[in-house]
Motif scaffolding. Structure first.
Motif, PDB file in Angstrom:
ATOM      1  N   ALA A  12       0.517  -1.061   0.154  1.00 11.47           N
ATOM      2  CA  ALA A  12      -0.062  -0.176  -0.108  1.00 11.47           C
ATOM      3  C   ALA A  12       1.094   1.081   0.165  1.00 11.47           C
ATOM      4  N   CYS A  14       1.118   5.617  -0.254  1.00 14.79           N
ATOM      5  CA  CYS A  14       0.520   7.034  -0.314  1.00 14.79           C
ATOM      6  C   CYS A  14       1.781   7.697  -0.463  1.00 14.79           C
ATOM      7  N   ARG A  44     -17.159  -3.496   4.128  1.00 12.15           N
ATOM      8  CA  ARG A  44     -16.945  -3.065   3.045  1.00 12.15           C
ATOM      9  C   ARG A  44     -17.213  -1.462   2.726  1.00 12.15           C
ATOM     10  N   LYS A  45     -16.783  -0.818   3.549  1.00 13.01           N
ATOM     11  CA  LYS A  45     -17.245   0.530   3.550  1.00 13.01           C
ATOM     12  C   LYS A  45     -16.033   1.545   2.924  1.00 13.01           C
ATOM     13  N   PHE A  46     -14.795   0.824   3.228  1.00 17.00           N
ATOM     14  CA  PHE A  46     -13.607   1.825   2.632  1.00 17.00           C
ATOM     15  C   PHE A  46     -12.878   1.164   1.475  1.00 17.00           C
ATOM     16  N   GLY A  47     -12.959   1.213   0.277  1.00 17.09           N
ATOM     17  CA  GLY A  47     -12.066   0.765  -0.854  1.00 17.09           C
ATOM     18  C   GLY A  47     -11.595  -0.665  -0.615  1.00 17.09           C
ATOM     19  N   TRP A  48     -10.224  -0.753  -0.435  1.00 17.92           N
ATOM     20  CA  TRP A  48      -9.910  -2.193  -0.450  1.00 17.92           C
ATOM     21  C   TRP A  48      -9.350  -2.667   0.887  1.00 17.92           C
ATOM     22  N   ASP A  49      -9.778  -1.740   1.813  1.00 16.29           N
ATOM     23  CA  ASP A  49      -9.590  -2.299   3.285  1.00 16.29           C
ATOM     24  C   ASP A  49      -9.889  -3.621   3.596  1.00 16.29           C
ATOM     25  N   TYR A  61      -7.116  -4.222   7.109  1.00  6.76           N
ATOM     26  CA  TYR A  61      -7.348  -2.787   7.632  1.00  6.76           C
ATOM     27  C   TYR A  61      -8.768  -2.410   8.030  1.00  6.76           C
ATOM     28  N   ALA A  62      -9.862  -3.200   7.325  1.00  5.07           N
ATOM     29  CA  ALA A  62     -11.275  -3.028   7.702  1.00  5.07           C
ATOM     30  C   ALA A  62     -11.661  -3.412   9.085  1.00  5.07           C
ATOM     31  N   SER A  73      -0.488   2.922   9.181  1.00  5.83           N
ATOM     32  CA  SER A  73      -0.922   3.056   7.717  1.00  5.83           C
ATOM     33  C   SER A  73       0.069   3.617   6.825  1.00  5.83           C
ATOM     34  N   ARG A  75      -0.459   5.741   4.878  1.00  5.69           N
ATOM     35  CA  ARG A  75      -0.687   7.396   5.214  1.00  5.69           C
ATOM     36  C   ARG A  75       0.160   7.991   6.166  1.00  5.69           C
TER      37      ARG A  75
END
Length: 100
Positions: A12, A14, A44-49, A61-62, A73, A75
């Motif tokens: 991942a 950033c 499954r709220k945020f992208g590929w988490d 990550y999720a 992370s 970021r």
């Protein structure tokens, strides 16, 4: 999509850029986290988490507690590099001001 691949490793990334203003070159800071692509786990709220599990972690990550995710992370790693740069710049400017 990855069923035909034995290597499910992932990174991942950033990238954050900072500039002092118009006409100045941006300074780029990159953060990364090594991990693995897994079957979706968690919301499954945020992208590929739900499919990214950082190396050394038991959760995607999720499913991680937000404080844990935010402390490891990609970021976070990029922001830390920018912060270190800005702190050095501030110290340099302070020392130059003392010399004047």
């Amino acid at each position: 999509m990855l069923a035909g691949y034995t290597d499910k490793s992932a990174v991942a990334y950033c990238t954050i850029a900072y500039t002092t203003g118009p006409g100045s070159e941006p300074i780029v800071f990159e953060g990364s986290v090594q991990g693995t692509i897994v079957d979706p786990v968690g919301p499954r709220k945020f992208g590929w988490d739900p499919i990214f599990k950082p190396d050394g972690q038991d959760d995607t990550y999720a499913t991680m507690d937000a404080s844990v995710k935010n402390s490891i992370s990609h970021r976070y790693n990029a922001v830390i590099k920018m912060r270190q740069y800005l702190e050095k710049e501030l110290e340099l400017r302070k020392s130059l001001a003392i010399m004047e």
